[in-house]
Design an enzyme around this catalytic site. Structure first.
Site, PDB file in Angstrom:
ATOM      1  N   ASP A 108      22.014  41.501 -64.132  1.00 61.07           N
ATOM      2  CA  ASP A 108      23.248  40.788 -63.826  1.00 61.07           C
ATOM      3  C   ASP A 108      24.362  41.427 -64.676  1.00 61.07           C
ATOM      4  O   ASP A 108      24.960  42.426 -64.268  1.00 61.07           O
ATOM      5  CB  ASP A 108      22.994  39.307 -64.177  1.00 61.07           C
ATOM      6  N   ARG A 170      10.403  29.520 -58.900  1.00 63.29           N
ATOM      7  CA  ARG A 170       9.850  30.841 -59.242  1.00 63.29           C
ATOM      8  C   ARG A 170       8.719  31.240 -58.302  1.00 63.29           C
ATOM      9  O   ARG A 170       8.459  32.413 -58.081  1.00 63.29           O
ATOM     10  CB  ARG A 170       9.318  30.838 -60.677  1.00 63.29           C
TER      11      ARG A 170
HETATM   12  C1  PRP Z   1      17.342  36.720 -66.448  1.00 64.22           C
HETATM   13  C2  PRP Z   1      16.632  37.958 -65.948  1.00 64.22           C
HETATM   14  C3  PRP Z   1      17.010  38.989 -66.960  1.00 64.22           C
HETATM   15  C4  PRP Z   1      18.397  38.585 -67.372  1.00 64.22           C
HETATM   16  C5  PRP Z   1      19.401  39.414 -66.636  1.00 64.22           C
HETATM   17  O1  PRP Z   1      16.524  36.085 -67.386  1.00 64.22           O
HETATM   18  O2  PRP Z   1      15.252  37.775 -65.862  1.00 64.22           O
HETATM   19  O3  PRP Z   1      16.135  38.983 -68.070  1.00 64.22           O
HETATM   20  O4  PRP Z   1      18.540  37.206 -67.041  1.00 64.22           O
HETATM   21  O5  PRP Z   1      20.710  39.074 -66.988  1.00 64.22           O
HETATM   22  P1  PRP Z   1      21.741  40.046 -67.681  1.00 64.22           P
HETATM   23  O6  PRP Z   1      21.737  41.342 -66.940  1.00 64.22           O
HETATM   24  O7  PRP Z   1      23.040  39.279 -67.526  1.00 64.22           O
HETATM   25  O8  PRP Z   1      21.361  40.206 -69.113  1.00 64.22           O
HETATM   26  P2  PRP Z   1      16.689  34.578 -67.862  1.00 64.22           P
HETATM   27  O9  PRP Z   1      17.403  34.551 -69.170  1.00 64.22           O
HETATM   28  O10 PRP Z   1      17.276  33.767 -66.742  1.00 64.22           O
HETATM   29  O11 PRP Z   1      15.214  34.127 -68.179  1.00 64.22           O
HETATM   30  P3  PRP Z   1      13.917  34.005 -67.240  1.00 64.22           P
HETATM   31  O12 PRP Z   1      13.525  35.411 -66.870  1.00 64.22           O
HETATM   32  O13 PRP Z   1      12.914  33.337 -68.108  1.00 64.22           O
HETATM   33  O14 PRP Z   1      14.295  33.186 -66.035  1.00 64.22           O
END
Ligand code: PRP
Length: 186
Positions: A108, A170
């Site tokens: 993201d 999920r």
């Molecule tokens: C999400 C995804 C990545 C990160 C990406 O994890 O799995 O690790 O966000 O976002 P970024 O590019 O803005 O850093 P999340 O923190 O939602 O945790 P999860 O995987 O446990 O759902």
């Protein structure tokens, strides 16, 4: 009984499309790493990567080892935080014997992978590359390009195939768009 499928506005990427694409990425990974004399370590970032990781490791034919890390970024909102905390670290000896391929469900802002690549390099890995199922380049806050990528997607609130909203969805076998009323009313 209410099904999680009822909360999906639209299927963005079907189970079949994902399966086909994961197979293609596995071939790319096989080709890329078959020339290396190091051991390939798939490093899944919990929790979102687990479904993609499980499928990908089955489809890669060269030998792989696996490990996991967990970092916090989002919390329970739709907006990504700029602060990263390591909640589960990678504790392996002799990381210089490993080519590390970090496996993610989604990129993201790019902050998580940008940080983790530097972090794993500092730990002494022979090489560090990244593989993501989904990429949302329109949301980037730091420059970051994955080495292997399944699908580039628009800025929609996606769930399923490992991705959650508030820890739900999920287990959906496809990537779907969540009905906006489910997160807008929070
Ligand atoms: C999400 C995804 C990545 C990160 C990406 O994890 O799995 O690790 O966000 O976002 P970024 O590019 O803005 O850093 P999340 O923190 O939602 O945790 P999860 O995987 O446990 O759902």
């Amino acid at each position: 009984m209410r099904s999680t499928h009822d909360d999906v506005l639209k299927v963005l990427i079907s189970e079949d499309e994902i399966s086909k694409r994961v197979g293609e990425i596995a071939v790319q990974i096989d080709e890329y790493y078959s020339k290396s004399d190091k051991k390939l370590l798939l490093l899944g970032i919990l929790k979102g990567s687990v479904v993609f990781m499980a499928e990908l490791m089955k489809r890669i034919e060269i030998p792989v080892e696996i490990d996991f890390m967990k970092v916090s970024s989002y919390g329970g909102s739709t907006v990504s935080s700029k602060n990263l905390t390591i909640l589960l670290d990678l504790n392996r000896k002799n990381l210089e014997e490993n080519d590390v391929l970090i496996v993610e469900d989604i990129i993201d802002s790019g902050r998580t992978l940008s940080y983790l690549v530097d972090y794993i390099k500092l730990k002494g890995a022979a090489s560090v590359r990244t593989c993501t199922l989904l990429d949302k380049p329109s949301r980037r806050e730091v420059d970051f390009l994955p080495d292997f990528c399944g699908f580039t997607i628009p800025d929609e609130f996606v769930i399923g195939y490992g991705l959650d909203f508030d820890e739900k969805y999920r287990a959906l076998p496809y990537v779907g768009i969540l009905k906006p009323e489910l997160y807008e009313k929070r």
